[in-house]
Design a protein around this motif. Structure first.
Motif, PDB file in Angstrom:
ATOM      1  N   ALA A 140       0.831  -1.206   0.000  1.00 14.12           N
ATOM      2  CA  ALA A 140       0.000   0.000   0.000  1.00 14.12           C
ATOM      3  C   ALA A 140       0.868   1.260   0.000  1.00 14.12           C
ATOM      4  O   ALA A 140       0.555   2.239  -0.691  1.00 14.12           O
ATOM      5  N   ALA A 141       1.974   1.241   0.758  1.00 14.14           N
ATOM      6  CA  ALA A 141       2.877   2.395   0.783  1.00 14.14           C
ATOM      7  C   ALA A 141       3.546   2.580  -0.581  1.00 14.14           C
ATOM      8  O   ALA A 141       3.677   3.709  -1.072  1.00 14.14           O
ATOM      9  N   VAL A 142       3.952   1.484  -1.216  1.00 14.38           N
ATOM     10  CA  VAL A 142       4.550   1.557  -2.552  1.00 14.38           C
ATOM     11  C   VAL A 142       3.523   2.078  -3.553  1.00 14.38           C
ATOM     12  O   VAL A 142       3.821   2.964  -4.360  1.00 14.38           O
ATOM     13  N   PRO A 165       4.607   4.335 -15.821  1.00 14.18           N
ATOM     14  CA  PRO A 165       3.413   3.556 -16.112  1.00 14.18           C
ATOM     15  C   PRO A 165       3.462   2.102 -15.650  1.00 14.18           C
ATOM     16  O   PRO A 165       2.436   1.465 -15.551  1.00 14.18           O
ATOM     17  N   MET A 166       4.650   1.546 -15.354  1.00 15.46           N
ATOM     18  CA  MET A 166       4.699   0.134 -14.987  1.00 15.46           C
ATOM     19  C   MET A 166       4.300  -0.085 -13.533  1.00 15.46           C
ATOM     20  O   MET A 166       4.475   0.783 -12.690  1.00 15.46           O
ATOM     21  N   ALA A 167       3.767  -1.261 -13.264  1.00 16.66           N
ATOM     22  CA  ALA A 167       3.371  -1.625 -11.913  1.00 16.66           C
ATOM     23  C   ALA A 167       4.600  -2.034 -11.114  1.00 16.66           C
ATOM     24  O   ALA A 167       5.533  -2.634 -11.631  1.00 16.66           O
ATOM     25  N   VAL A 168       4.591  -1.693  -9.833  1.00 16.40           N
ATOM     26  CA  VAL A 168       5.641  -2.100  -8.908  1.00 16.40           C
ATOM     27  C   VAL A 168       4.964  -2.948  -7.850  1.00 16.40           C
ATOM     28  O   VAL A 168       4.073  -2.480  -7.149  1.00 16.40           O
ATOM     29  N   LYS A 169       5.386  -4.219  -7.757  1.00 16.76           N
ATOM     30  CA  LYS A 169       4.736  -5.155  -6.844  1.00 16.76           C
ATOM     31  C   LYS A 169       5.735  -5.680  -5.828  1.00 16.76           C
ATOM     32  O   LYS A 169       6.851  -6.066  -6.171  1.00 16.76           O
ATOM     33  N   VAL A 170       5.323  -5.698  -4.575  1.00 15.20           N
ATOM     34  CA  VAL A 170       6.117  -6.315  -3.512  1.00 15.20           C
ATOM     35  C   VAL A 170       5.812  -7.809  -3.574  1.00 15.20           C
ATOM     36  O   VAL A 170       4.684  -8.230  -3.348  1.00 15.20           O
ATOM     37  N   VAL A 192       3.922   4.535   5.642  1.00 19.24           N
ATOM     38  CA  VAL A 192       4.280   5.307   4.457  1.00 19.24           C
ATOM     39  C   VAL A 192       5.774   5.157   4.211  1.00 19.24           C
ATOM     40  O   VAL A 192       6.565   4.982   5.146  1.00 19.24           O
ATOM     41  N   GLY A 193       6.137   5.222   2.949  1.00 24.75           N
ATOM     42  CA  GLY A 193       7.545   5.169   2.593  1.00 24.75           C
ATOM     43  C   GLY A 193       8.242   6.449   2.971  1.00 24.75           C
ATOM     44  O   GLY A 193       7.622   7.505   3.089  1.00 24.75           O
ATOM     45  N   VAL A 194       9.539   6.366   3.180  1.00 18.07           N
ATOM     46  CA  VAL A 194      10.348   7.512   3.563  1.00 18.07           C
ATOM     47  C   VAL A 194      11.313   7.816   2.417  1.00 18.07           C
ATOM     48  O   VAL A 194      11.923   6.910   1.861  1.00 18.07           O
ATOM     49  N   GLU A 195      11.419   9.086   2.100  1.00 11.74           N
ATOM     50  CA  GLU A 195      12.337   9.503   1.036  1.00 11.74           C
ATOM     51  C   GLU A 195      13.764   9.483   1.573  1.00 11.74           C
ATOM     52  O   GLU A 195      14.245  10.427   2.197  1.00 11.74           O
TER      53      GLU A 195
END
Length: 194
Positions: A34-36, A48-53, A97-100
């Motif tokens: 969800a964070a990604v 445009p591409m999907a990023v999946k864990v 949430v992700g951290v930069e």
């Protein structure tokens, strides 16, 4: 586009907003996804591409940033698979949430754990092959060799293994510099021989 580039892009998409609290727990694979997804959604037109864990090997408190955790995850971006370390924080509302932060690190076993893992592996090898007990290096590794330091640990993107520069000592000899490889399993770290 290589997975490393995508992972770095995802990391830079993550928010560093105020109002975070230290997480008492670690995120699940679904919460990391969800964070990604939230990070990718911010720049959907440019990526445009999907990023999946695809897997979650483990999470730990970040060594270099208070209130954050780092998670060792397998990811798929387009047709590329690999492993990366993602830093995350828990918002006051409870969402992760992700951290930069680029170049997040994942701490490996302690020096004592590394030595115990190495000795356990030697014991397993001798049990499988009793002739190995006659090998001088195996004897030293089982009884006299000490792990003095583990440094510069990095995650191998292709395997998720953690590779560290190790300094070993054996009585009456100069220090030995080598690489130690570890794999994170559900029960903890495992030494992976070369």
């Amino acid at each position: 586009m290589r997975l490393r580039t995508v992972a770095c892009t995802v990391a830079t998409l993550f928010s560093t907003g105020a109002g975070f609290v230290h997480a008492a727990a670690t995120p699940t694979r679904e919460q990391i996804q969800a964070a990604v997804d939230a990070g990718v959604a911010k720049t959907a037109s440019s990526m445009p591409m999907a990023v999946k864990v695809t897997s979650l090997l483990g999470c730990q408190d970040a060594q270099d940033a208070q209130g954050e955790v780092v998670c060792l995850v397998g990811m798929r971006a387009g047709m590329r698979d690999g492993f990366t370390v993602l830093p995350l924080r828990k918002e006051n509302g409870g969402a992760w949430v992700g951290v930069e932060r680029k170049n997040a690190t994942f701490a490996g076993p302690s020096i004592g754990e590394a030595q115990a893992l190495m000795r356990a592996w030697v014991g397993e090898e001798i049990a499988r092959n009793p002739d190995a007990a006659n090998d001088v290096q195996m004897q030293e590794a089982q009884t006299a060799m000490q792990v003095k330091a583990l440094e510069a640990c990095v995650v191998k993107r292709s395997t998720g293994y953690l590779v560290c520069d190790a300094v070993l000592s054996v009585p009456n000899r100069a220090d030995i510099r080598t690489a130690f490889t570890f794999m994170l399993e559900s029960t903890g770290w495992r030494y992976v021989p070369r």
